[in-house]
Motif scaffolding. Structure first.
Motif, PDB file in Angstrom:
ATOM      1  N   LYS A 101      -8.938   6.928   5.529  1.00 59.62           N
ATOM      2  CA  LYS A 101      -9.399   6.136   6.669  1.00 59.62           C
ATOM      3  C   LYS A 101      -8.861   4.710   6.602  1.00 59.62           C
ATOM      4  O   LYS A 101      -8.391   4.157   7.602  1.00 59.62           O
ATOM      5  N   LYS A 102      -8.911   4.126   5.399  1.00 58.72           N
ATOM      6  CA  LYS A 102      -8.448   2.755   5.225  1.00 58.72           C
ATOM      7  C   LYS A 102      -6.952   2.633   5.515  1.00 58.72           C
ATOM      8  O   LYS A 102      -6.512   1.730   6.237  1.00 58.72           O
ATOM      9  N   ALA A 130      -5.017   4.834   7.155  1.00 56.04           N
ATOM     10  CA  ALA A 130      -4.701   5.261   8.517  1.00 56.04           C
ATOM     11  C   ALA A 130      -4.925   4.124   9.512  1.00 56.04           C
ATOM     12  O   ALA A 130      -4.140   3.933  10.448  1.00 56.04           O
ATOM     13  N   MET A 131      -5.994   3.371   9.311  1.00 61.67           N
ATOM     14  CA  MET A 131      -6.258   2.233  10.187  1.00 61.67           C
ATOM     15  C   MET A 131      -5.176   1.167  10.046  1.00 61.67           C
ATOM     16  O   MET A 131      -4.790   0.513  11.016  1.00 61.67           O
ATOM     17  N   LYS A 132      -4.669   1.002   8.839  1.00 62.60           N
ATOM     18  CA  LYS A 132      -3.649  -0.018   8.587  1.00 62.60           C
ATOM     19  C   LYS A 132      -2.300   0.377   9.171  1.00 62.60           C
ATOM     20  O   LYS A 132      -1.580  -0.463   9.719  1.00 62.60           O
ATOM     21  N   TRP A 133      -1.929   1.673   9.070  1.00 61.59           N
ATOM     22  CA  TRP A 133      -0.567   2.098   9.397  1.00 61.59           C
ATOM     23  C   TRP A 133      -0.453   2.885  10.701  1.00 61.59           C
ATOM     24  O   TRP A 133       0.621   3.399  11.006  1.00 61.59           O
ATOM     25  N   HIS A 134      -1.541   2.983  11.459  1.00 60.57           N
ATOM     26  CA  HIS A 134      -1.434   3.741  12.703  1.00 60.57           C
ATOM     27  C   HIS A 134      -0.396   3.080  13.619  1.00 60.57           C
ATOM     28  O   HIS A 134      -0.420   1.865  13.830  1.00 60.57           O
ATOM     29  N   LYS A 185      -1.093   0.385  16.266  1.00 63.44           N
ATOM     30  CA  LYS A 185      -1.444  -0.966  15.848  1.00 63.44           C
ATOM     31  C   LYS A 185      -0.213  -1.819  15.577  1.00 63.44           C
ATOM     32  O   LYS A 185      -0.318  -2.985  15.231  1.00 63.44           O
ATOM     33  N   SER A 239       5.925   2.378  10.629  1.00 59.04           N
ATOM     34  CA  SER A 239       4.526   2.770  10.607  1.00 59.04           C
ATOM     35  C   SER A 239       4.361   4.258  10.873  1.00 59.04           C
ATOM     36  O   SER A 239       3.526   4.926  10.255  1.00 59.04           O
TER      37      SER A 239
END
Length: 279
Positions: free
Chosen positions: A26-27, A29-33, A36, A46
């Motif tokens: 989760k951590k 995925a949020m950073k590298w989606h 974003k 990314s």
């Protein structure tokens, strides 16, 4: 891809639990989606990174896929390696060989009293057509009182099996789960108890504890408690495996709570009291 790469991608260790894998995914995925990252070049990077993270989580979050990956160092997402012979049909040299080790997390209560654990495992073996397949089995482990972190329990022949080779062994390695009150130090149990300064100086304090086997333990503190001092209760620690009937000690450390402020009168009376005590 090397045997440890999926773990490195998710930044977890080989013994990571399902919950730890979820948090790591989760951590990251949020950073590298990709959504974003609006810069075109950065978005391409990314997307590639997000694909790696997703692939790693897909394999490690599935027990069967994870065991295949741990054993062979690769999961055949787009590979025919498991259906195709390589010359003499043996596994390639770079594939991971050897016994499988798996963590057996135990509470201090389980290690104190002993218990029976049932572990459902899956392993890779050749079927009747010599194709590698996954089979499941439940193994029983009798945890003995006094077992320590690092204790190994080996099941011969219950690990993965390559074509044309004997099955490897499966080994469980005991790990101790944290306890809310006690910490283990060898055969001793150690705990920290907060005590008011007035109780530390005057004694007469009563401690009520619940032991790891559910007994109520009442301890009287009669002496002055000095900073860094310990109260040792003999034979209330962990069972000693090689000495049935014997246990280590319970060591109580004290955290003396000093008052945050004193009135002028209190300071005067305290100085007088301590001065008189030194005479």
């Amino acid at each position: 891809m090397g045997a440890s790469d999926y773990y490195k991608i998710l930044k977890v260790n080989h013994g990571a639990t399902e919950e730890e894998l979820k948090k790591a995914f989760k951590k990251l995925a949020m950073k590298w989606h990709p959504d974003k990252n609006y810069d075109h070049h950065k978005k391409e990077d990314s997307e590639a990174k997000f694909k790696q993270i997703s692939e790693a989580y897909d394999v490690l979050s599935d027990p069967k896929k994870r065991q295949i990956y741990d054993f062979y160092g690769h999961y055949p997402l787009n590979s025919h390696r498991y259906n195709k012979e390589n010359g003499d049909g043996n596994v390639k040299d770079h594939e991971k060989k050897g016994a499988i080790e798996s963590s057996l997390g135990c509470t201090l209560e389980e290690l104190y009293k002993g218990c029976r654990r049932r572990m459902r495992v899956s392993r890779i073996v050749p079927d009747e057509f010599d194709n590698l397949t996954s089979v499941e089995e439940t193994l029983k482990i009798d945890v003995e009182p006094g077992w320590k972190k690092g204790t190994k329990i080996t099941f011969p022949g219950k690990g993965n099996q390559e074509r044309g080779a004997a099955p490897t062994d499966l080994t469980f390695v005991v790990d101790e789960k944290p306890h809310a009150l006690f910490k283990r130090d060898g055969n001793d149990l150690v705990m920290t108890h907060k005590i008011l300064l007035v109780d530390a100086l005057t004694g007469g304090k009563t401690l009520n504890l619940m032991t790891l086997d559910g007994r109520d333990l009442t301890i009287q503190v009669t002496e002055i408690v000095k900073p860094g001092s310990e109260l040792v209760i003999h034979n209330e620690g962990m069972p000693i495996l090689k000495e049935p009937g014997k246990k280590g000690n319970l060591r109580i450390k004290f955290n003396i709570m000093f008052p945050s402020r004193l009135t002028i009168q209190q300071k005067y009376e305290l100085k007088k009291l301590l001065a008189d005590a030194d005479n």
